[in-house]
Write a protein that holds these residues in place. Structure first.
Motif, PDB file in Angstrom:
ATOM      1  N   UNK A  62       2.988  -3.690   4.937  1.00  0.00           N
ATOM      2  CA  UNK A  62       2.120  -2.575   4.550  1.00  0.00           C
ATOM      3  C   UNK A  62       1.587  -2.782   3.145  1.00  0.00           C
ATOM      4  N   UNK A  63       0.405  -2.203   2.909  1.00  0.00           N
ATOM      5  CA  UNK A  63      -0.220  -2.275   1.605  1.00  0.00           C
ATOM      6  C   UNK A  63       0.694  -1.651   0.547  1.00  0.00           C
ATOM      7  N   UNK A  64       0.726  -2.261  -0.629  1.00  0.00           N
ATOM      8  CA  UNK A  64       1.512  -1.806  -1.786  1.00  0.00           C
ATOM      9  C   UNK A  64       3.021  -1.746  -1.535  1.00  0.00           C
ATOM     10  N   UNK A  65       3.511  -2.523  -0.579  1.00  0.00           N
ATOM     11  CA  UNK A  65       4.942  -2.582  -0.282  1.00  0.00           C
ATOM     12  C   UNK A  65       5.417  -4.022  -0.471  1.00  0.00           C
ATOM     13  N   UNK A  88      -0.613 -19.488  -2.230  1.00  0.00           N
ATOM     14  CA  UNK A  88      -1.724 -18.605  -2.584  1.00  0.00           C
ATOM     15  C   UNK A  88      -2.039 -17.676  -1.419  1.00  0.00           C
ATOM     16  N   UNK A  89      -2.681 -16.579  -1.731  1.00  0.00           N
ATOM     17  CA  UNK A  89      -3.088 -15.627  -0.705  1.00  0.00           C
ATOM     18  C   UNK A  89      -3.907 -14.506  -1.309  1.00  0.00           C
ATOM     19  N   UNK A  90      -5.197 -14.483  -1.013  1.00  0.00           N
ATOM     20  CA  UNK A  90      -6.092 -13.451  -1.539  1.00  0.00           C
ATOM     21  C   UNK A  90      -5.669 -12.084  -1.000  1.00  0.00           C
ATOM     22  N   UNK A  91      -5.507 -11.130  -1.910  1.00  0.00           N
ATOM     23  CA  UNK A  91      -5.076  -9.790  -1.528  1.00  0.00           C
ATOM     24  C   UNK A  91      -3.582  -9.667  -1.313  1.00  0.00           C
ATOM     25  N   UNK A  92      -2.861 -10.800  -1.448  1.00  0.00           N
ATOM     26  CA  UNK A  92      -1.404 -10.802  -1.253  1.00  0.00           C
ATOM     27  C   UNK A  92      -0.664 -11.095  -2.547  1.00  0.00           C
ATOM     28  N   UNK A  93      -1.128 -12.111  -3.265  1.00  0.00           N
ATOM     29  CA  UNK A  93      -0.508 -12.518  -4.528  1.00  0.00           C
ATOM     30  C   UNK A  93      -1.473 -12.256  -5.681  1.00  0.00           C
ATOM     31  N   UNK A  94      -0.940 -11.785  -6.787  1.00  0.00           N
ATOM     32  CA  UNK A  94      -1.763 -11.557  -7.976  1.00  0.00           C
ATOM     33  C   UNK A  94      -2.376 -12.874  -8.457  1.00  0.00           C
ATOM     34  N   UNK A 116       3.239  -8.572  -2.945  1.00  0.00           N
ATOM     35  CA  UNK A 116       2.918  -7.189  -2.625  1.00  0.00           C
ATOM     36  C   UNK A 116       1.447  -7.130  -2.228  1.00  0.00           C
ATOM     37  N   UNK A 117       1.159  -6.895  -0.951  1.00  0.00           N
ATOM     38  CA  UNK A 117      -0.241  -6.838  -0.508  1.00  0.00           C
ATOM     39  C   UNK A 117      -0.997  -5.707  -1.204  1.00  0.00           C
ATOM     40  N   UNK A 118      -2.180  -6.004  -1.692  1.00  0.00           N
ATOM     41  CA  UNK A 118      -3.012  -5.003  -2.378  1.00  0.00           C
ATOM     42  C   UNK A 118      -4.209  -4.579  -1.538  1.00  0.00           C
ATOM     43  N   UNK A 121      -5.712  -5.282   6.089  1.00  0.00           N
ATOM     44  CA  UNK A 121      -6.497  -6.172   6.936  1.00  0.00           C
ATOM     45  C   UNK A 121      -5.791  -7.491   7.173  1.00  0.00           C
ATOM     46  N   UNK A 122      -6.497  -8.403   7.804  1.00  0.00           N
ATOM     47  CA  UNK A 122      -5.948  -9.718   8.119  1.00  0.00           C
ATOM     48  C   UNK A 122      -6.028 -10.619   6.883  1.00  0.00           C
ATOM     49  N   UNK A 123      -4.882 -11.128   6.443  1.00  0.00           N
ATOM     50  CA  UNK A 123      -4.801 -11.968   5.245  1.00  0.00           C
ATOM     51  C   UNK A 123      -4.075 -13.274   5.576  1.00  0.00           C
TER      52      UNK A 123
END
Length: 149
Positions: A62-65, A88-94, A116-118, A121-123
């Motif tokens: 889940x987002x923000x978890x 790496x992972x866009x939207x997953x890792x800072x 922490x997913x920010x 969607x599919x990442x």
């Protein structure tokens, strides 16, 4: 009569960024009495070892978890390997995670990666292991469906 001949890893060194390697093995046998020669040949592929990326509780991301992924590599060689692991992972890792690794012969490397997913969607979470000895690049990834809050 059976004759065994080992082709060592150093003799065929896996090269950078290749997925498959074709080995063409040929043997000539000569009968010393009759001078008759027989040729036998075989072709087979040598594949790069795999790099695995797995997510704990993948259906509950889940987002923000906070979540944990595990990057796994089994060193199939009779020698230690070393290099740099990048995740790496866009939207997953800072930011991209990088670490130096050395894996002993036949050892399994398991590196936990906290993220922490920010974004929902599919990442894709991707890992690359660039080995310096032997010069090899391994890729692994997993697709994650991040649920909204």
């Amino acid at each position: 009569m059976t004759v065994k001949h080992e082709i060592t890893f150093k003799e065929y060194m896996l090269k950078e960024a290749a997925e498959d390697f074709l080995v063409n093995l040929a043997v000539v046998i000569e009968d010393v009495k009759s001078q008759e020669k027989v040729l036998a040949s075989e072709e087979f592929n040598i594949r790069n070892p795999s790099l695995s990326v797995q997510i704990q509780n993948q259906s509950l991301v889940k987002i923000n978890t906070a979540q944990v992924a595990t990057v796994t590599f089994v060193n199939p060689f009779n020698t230690a390997v070393s290099g740099e692991l990048t995740i790496s992972g866009s939207g997953l890792l800072e930011e991209m995670a990088k670490m130096r690794v050395t894996i002993q012969p036949r050892e399994t490397m398991k590196k936990p990666i906290n993220f922490t997913p920010r974004m929902a969607g599919s990442k894709m979470l991707s890992a690359n292991l660039v080995l310096t000895n032997p010069p090899t690049i391994l890729h692994g990834f997993t697709t994650i469906k991040v649920q909204g809050s």
